[in-house]
Design a protein around this motif. Sequence first.
Motif, PDB file in Angstrom:
ATOM      1  N   HIS A 115      -7.006   0.556   4.272  1.00 23.20           N
ATOM      2  CA  HIS A 115      -7.584  -0.124   3.090  1.00 23.20           C
ATOM      3  C   HIS A 115      -9.044   0.301   2.859  1.00 23.20           C
ATOM      4  CE1 HIS A 115      -4.048  -2.344   4.044  1.00 23.20           C
ATOM      5  NE2 HIS A 115      -4.625  -3.155   4.913  1.00 23.20           N
ATOM      6  N   CYS A 129      -2.008   1.911   6.161  1.00 31.05           N
ATOM      7  CA  CYS A 129      -3.212   2.092   5.346  1.00 31.05           C
ATOM      8  C   CYS A 129      -4.363   1.282   5.958  1.00 31.05           C
ATOM      9  CB  CYS A 129      -2.897   1.579   3.945  1.00 31.05           C
ATOM     10  SG  CYS A 129      -4.260   1.701   2.794  1.00 31.05           S
ATOM     11  N   CYS A 149      -4.064   1.988  -2.615  1.00 28.60           N
ATOM     12  CA  CYS A 149      -4.233   0.855  -1.692  1.00 28.60           C
ATOM     13  C   CYS A 149      -4.131  -0.473  -2.456  1.00 28.60           C
ATOM     14  CB  CYS A 149      -5.569   0.954  -0.964  1.00 28.60           C
ATOM     15  SG  CYS A 149      -5.905  -0.502   0.037  1.00 28.60           S
ATOM     16  N   ALA A 150      -3.116  -1.238  -2.107  1.00 29.14           N
ATOM     17  CA  ALA A 150      -2.863  -2.510  -2.802  1.00 29.14           C
ATOM     18  C   ALA A 150      -3.885  -3.580  -2.413  1.00 29.14           C
ATOM     19  CB  ALA A 150      -1.452  -2.989  -2.497  1.00 29.14           C
ATOM     20  N   VAL A 151      -4.504  -3.432  -1.255  1.00 30.39           N
ATOM     21  CA  VAL A 151      -5.519  -4.409  -0.833  1.00 30.39           C
ATOM     22  C   VAL A 151      -6.779  -4.231  -1.681  1.00 30.39           C
ATOM     23  CG1 VAL A 151      -7.059  -5.080   1.074  1.00 30.39           C
ATOM     24  CG2 VAL A 151      -4.615  -4.738   1.502  1.00 30.39           C
ATOM     25  N   CYS A 176       0.845  -1.194   0.000  1.00 29.12           N
ATOM     26  CA  CYS A 176       0.000   0.000   0.000  1.00 29.12           C
ATOM     27  C   CYS A 176       0.881   1.245   0.000  1.00 29.12           C
ATOM     28  CB  CYS A 176      -0.907   0.032   1.231  1.00 29.12           C
ATOM     29  SG  CYS A 176      -2.189  -1.226   1.174  1.00 29.12           S
TER      30      CYS A 176
HETATM   31 ZN    ZN Z   1      -4.348  -0.395   1.801  1.00 22.75          ZN
END
Ligand code: ZN
Length: 389
Positions: free
Chosen positions: A346, A344, A352-354, A339
């Motif tokens: 999320h 983060c 945000c990588a999630v 992230c």
């Molecule tokens: Zn995130």
Amino acid sequence: MLSVPGSFSIAKSSHIKKASQLAENAEIAEPDSDSPISEQIRSAHSDRDRSRHKLIKNRERQDVSLNTEDENHLLENARVIATEGAYFVLRANDGSDIRAKTYKGTRASNPNSTLVAVGDEVRVSLKDSEHTMIEEVLPRRTKLSRRAAGTGLAFEQVVVSNIDMLVIVASVSEPKLRSGIIDRYIVAGLDGGLSIAIAINKIDLASPEEMDEALYFRDLYEEIGYRVLLVSAENGSGIDELRKVIEGKTSVFAGHSGVGKSSIMNAVFGREVGKTGTLQKKFRRGAHTTASTTLVEVDNMPGTFIADTPGVREFSNFELDTHNLKFAFIEFLPFAEKCAIRNCSHIHEPGCAVRQAVEDDKISIDRFSSYQKLFEEAKTEESKRINNQ
Ligand code: ZN
Ligand code: GDP
């Protein structure tokens, strides 16, 4: 040693704190100082007991071994296996069951929480056959807790303590399978230090679509790392497998009302135990009328216990926390490292990588929806806590 699994550490007197809130019908515990536990217990005793202690003290001067004997008689460890009105049913070291009460002098090592929960290890004073008092509740190794309803401040209600495993029970239909409640219980189980398994019941009722759904959720949760069993309490399928999963452990079955928790218990035992008949006859009276938890040893499986909890119908997580919640969704963690923002949530942050992983179908949308819902709940709770300060 107790006849139940798990080792308990004896609380040191300096760790024993005042219990600020109490179990149903219990009296207020008010430790007066941090003096050694034996002194605290002595000072909390009635005048009659004080004079008895004077006698012991006098004897002590004459014969030291007599005193030691009496101290051993005064305190004994036992495990709470059920509640019965204002009483607790305890399993003593010798395997016998005794009835005990809390009183003003009861010391608790678990502040802001249920004073005495089923599963707790306690030290009792055995005054005579009629009056056994709980002197001290030892620190809990693990627990399944929920938030007590109707209290302004967060108060931890311990459903059962010192157990190993949470078996989350859901059903393919009647009621319909929902992952939200499963995720809610997973968070509670991880918070309480429990290992987790999931039993999806009533597969005998499943339509082809419902079976597909059950298989989808089985794969989803197994991939995350939780054991999932498809079972039928009705025709017995999957029950042997479930027996193996709980063998040698103390487990609690939790889930929505009607999913078949007591039917599964009955299937595991091969006889009627769930909701009824789990206690010795002499202790049954009160346990029927109140929703109380009972710890039962499985027939022919020594050391395997199940907590029968007819009381767990509605479940609110105790002290959800917006900072910690994400760690209970363990499959988010590898993505969370990428992230853009450290820490983060999320929920709303850019980069945000999630959330990206959810879009790419690498994280289940069902799990992410549960996270969003619980996050909102945690936020509401946190603002309530701040307002109450
Ligand atoms: Zn995130
Ligand atoms: P609890 O509230 O979770 O303890 O659920 P119960 O064990 O009381 O079960 C609720 C209802 O579902 C009862 O009518 C049971 O007979 C029924 N039931 C439980 N397990 C099964 C199952 O595996 N298959 C079918 N067809 N019915 C079940």
